[in-house]
Design an enzyme around this catalytic site. Sequence first.
Site, PDB file in Angstrom:
ATOM      1  N   ARG A  73       0.530  -1.668  -0.140  1.00 11.28           N
ATOM      2  CA  ARG A  73       0.013  -0.121  -0.228  1.00 11.28           C
ATOM      3  C   ARG A  73       0.729   1.397  -0.448  1.00 11.28           C
ATOM      4  O   ARG A  73       1.595   1.340   1.594  1.00 11.28           O
ATOM      5  CB  ARG A  73      -0.735   0.067   1.357  1.00 11.28           C
ATOM      6  CG  ARG A  73      -1.566   1.338   0.841  1.00 11.28           C
ATOM      7  CD  ARG A  73      -3.009   1.339   2.475  1.00 11.28           C
ATOM      8  NE  ARG A  73      -2.615   1.400   3.625  1.00 11.28           N
ATOM      9  CZ  ARG A  73      -3.548   1.171   5.066  1.00 11.28           C
ATOM     10  NH1 ARG A  73      -4.839   1.642   4.489  1.00 11.28           N
ATOM     11  NH2 ARG A  73      -2.653   1.174   5.724  1.00 11.28           N
ATOM     12  N   THR A  90      -0.957   8.163  -0.569  1.00 16.31           N
ATOM     13  CA  THR A  90      -2.451   7.820  -1.370  1.00 16.31           C
ATOM     14  C   THR A  90      -3.084   6.634  -0.842  1.00 16.31           C
ATOM     15  O   THR A  90      -4.412   6.372  -1.244  1.00 16.31           O
ATOM     16  CB  THR A  90      -2.190   7.552  -3.319  1.00 16.31           C
ATOM     17  OG1 THR A  90      -1.930   6.432  -3.026  1.00 16.31           O
ATOM     18  CG2 THR A  90      -1.198   8.364  -3.552  1.00 16.31           C
ATOM     19  N   ASP A 101       0.076  -3.272  13.028  1.00 15.73           N
ATOM     20  CA  ASP A 101       0.320  -3.224  11.744  1.00 15.73           C
ATOM     21  C   ASP A 101       0.137  -5.228  11.796  1.00 15.73           C
ATOM     22  O   ASP A 101       1.076  -5.782  12.618  1.00 15.73           O
ATOM     23  CB  ASP A 101       1.212  -2.353  10.883  1.00 15.73           C
ATOM     24  CG  ASP A 101       1.529  -3.071   9.647  1.00 15.73           C
ATOM     25  OD1 ASP A 101       1.833  -4.370   9.394  1.00 15.73           O
ATOM     26  OD2 ASP A 101       1.743  -2.473   8.823  1.00 15.73           O
ATOM     27  N   ASP A 141       3.891  -6.424  11.015  1.00 16.80           N
ATOM     28  CA  ASP A 141       4.835  -6.123  11.433  1.00 16.80           C
ATOM     29  C   ASP A 141       5.009  -7.188  12.789  1.00 16.80           C
ATOM     30  O   ASP A 141       6.013  -7.785  13.243  1.00 16.80           O
ATOM     31  CB  ASP A 141       4.703  -4.409  12.001  1.00 16.80           C
ATOM     32  CG  ASP A 141       5.159  -4.314  11.491  1.00 16.80           C
ATOM     33  OD1 ASP A 141       5.457  -4.223   9.797  1.00 16.80           O
ATOM     34  OD2 ASP A 141       5.381  -3.164  11.402  1.00 16.80           O
TER      35      ASP A 141
END
Length: 209
Positions: A104, A108, A200, A203
């Site tokens: 990603r 944006t 995340d 992670d």
Amino acid sequence: MHNVTTLDHPLIQHKTTILRQTTTTNKEFRELVEEITMLMCYEALRDLPLKDVEIETPIQKTTKKMLLGKKLAIVPILRAGLGMVSGMLQLVPSAKVGHIGMYRDEETLQPHEYYCKLPADIEERLIVVVDPMLATGGSACDAIAQIKSYGGKHIKFLCLIAAPEGIEALSKAHPDVDIYCANVDEKLNEKGYIVPGLGDAGDRIFGTK
């Protein structure tokens, strides 16, 4: 929405709450993702087709049910989706595993594909796309579009935590895809993270920052 199922079994809720906590270690996080996926897989595959087979018990011959063929494909969206594969394979060890790599753009929030490898007979298989988080829905929408371009027809999407925005985007882009999630959270924040979420997932599975 008719194609969204929230799997709110008490064990799934309990394990997902532990998953969210900042004190949960990477090892514990990986194990919990595997366990929750296994519990969700049990429910999500409730409609697998069966066939009659003749077997022999210690008492007598009898006709009972077994899975019709072994036509299941698990497709994790890399990299966080990898954490869900082992839980699926524990229940359906004969499944083939494909991979779709997406990242990603931090500015944006748009997904970009960098890898795609699917079983050759993907069009014949029930496909379960797995990713722990359904946030904006961009990666899931693009991954499923890619699978369809290779001939995939029968697709389910399995995630642990979803945002309402992601569910709406995926349902709109692919109304034929059944969505299974353990929790539907409140919203996305300005960075595209699910709130309250769990941070995340990649992670936390792999111990990176």
